[in-house]
Design an enzyme around this catalytic site. Structure first.
Site, short mmCIF file in Angstrom:
data_model
loop_
_atom_site.label_atom_id
_atom_site.label_comp_id
_atom_site.label_asym_id
_atom_site.label_seq_id
_atom_site.Cartn_x
_atom_site.Cartn_y
_atom_site.Cartn_z
N HIS A 207 -10.23 1.12 1.57
CA HIS A 207 -9.80 2.64 1.81
C HIS A 207 -10.87 3.44 2.32
O HIS A 207 -11.03 4.33 3.19
CB HIS A 207 -9.08 3.15 1.12
CG HIS A 207 -7.55 2.51 1.06
ND1 HIS A 207 -6.68 2.96 2.12
CD2 HIS A 207 -6.55 2.14 0.27
CE1 HIS A 207 -5.50 2.39 1.97
NE2 HIS A 207 -5.40 2.01 0.83
N HIS B 11 -8.94 -3.73 -2.44
CA HIS B 11 -8.14 -2.92 -1.56
C HIS B 11 -8.58 -1.51 -1.47
O HIS B 11 -8.54 -1.04 -0.45
CB HIS B 11 -6.76 -3.25 -2.21
CG HIS B 11 -5.57 -2.54 -1.45
ND1 HIS B 11 -4.68 -3.08 -0.51
CD2 HIS B 11 -5.45 -1.05 -1.53
CE1 HIS B 11 -3.99 -2.12 -0.10
NE2 HIS B 11 -4.23 -0.90 -0.65
N GLU B 12 -8.64 -1.03 -2.39
CA GLU B 12 -9.26 0.45 -2.56
C GLU B 12 -10.51 0.69 -2.09
O GLU B 12 -10.83 1.76 -1.37
CB GLU B 12 -9.06 1.11 -3.88
CG GLU B 12 -7.82 0.70 -4.89
CD GLU B 12 -6.99 1.38 -4.17
OE1 GLU B 12 -6.80 2.11 -3.20
OE2 GLU B 12 -5.50 0.80 -4.20
N CYS C 2 0.85 -0.93 0.17
CA CYS C 2 -0.02 0.13 0.05
C CYS C 2 0.89 1.19 -0.03
O CYS C 2 1.85 1.15 0.75
CB CYS C 2 -0.88 -0.13 1.24
SG CYS C 2 -2.04 1.34 1.22
#
Length: 175
Positions: free
Chosen positions: A147, A143-144, A101
């Site tokens: 966030h 993954h994004e 990351c």
């Protein structure tokens, strides 16, 4: 004019906060953020970046899969802004994969993610897209998306033993 933005690091409170839906995709502010994120992800040698990583609490990220030194086998795709993204459905199979990351430099973790996902998002013109993503691109999306919910990849580890430095990872997984 577009600019490269500072990528905030683990510990910054925005990384652990919930992002807000983007209501006006066509606003100058949102369009400028998209341009800046596109420049930033390329300059930072990443394959994805979310607005919270530049301290903006918008539900917006860029998926920019391409072969880079950290991910030499990544598939090539046009960098895509994904606004108000969501997962509509997913495979039952979770597949472990090494992730890093931009907000947690120098560390990788073995993270289980869905192998295939059906997603929905709006692009920068406001057009709604529904599509299936698999493998590495599905991993970037998940993954994004994390966030946007204040989650970082280390929260998804099954064990602290699944952490490794980037330097050791490169020794164990040479290109």
């Amino acid at each position: 004019m577009s600019e490269i933005l500072e990528v905030i690091q683990l510990g910054h409170p925005v990384l652990r906060s919930q992002a807000h839906n983007v209501d006006n995709i066509h606003s100058h502010q949102v369009q400028s953020l998209i341009d800046n994120l596109l420049m930033t992800v390329i300059a930072a040698n990443g394959v994805g970046i979310a607005a919270p990583q530049v301290a903006v609490r918008d539900r917006l990220f860029i998926v920019a899969s391409r072969p880079i030194p950290r991910y030499p086998n990544a598939p090539q795709m046009e960098p895509t802004a994904m606004i108000n993204p969501q997962i509509l459905a997913h495979s039952t199979e979770l597949v472990p994969g090494w992730e890093g990351c931009l907000s947690i430099p120098g560390i990788r973790g073995l993270v289980p993610r869905y192998q295939a996902i059906e997603v929905q998002y709006s692009d920068r013109t406001g057009k709604l897209h529904k599509q299936e993503l698999t493998d590495f691109v599905a991993r970037i999306f998940q993954h994004e998306l994390d966030h946007l919910d204040g989650i970082v990849f280390i929260d998804r580890l099954q064990s602290n033993k699944d952490l490794i430095t980037e330097q050791e990872y490169q020794k164990l997984h040479p290109v």
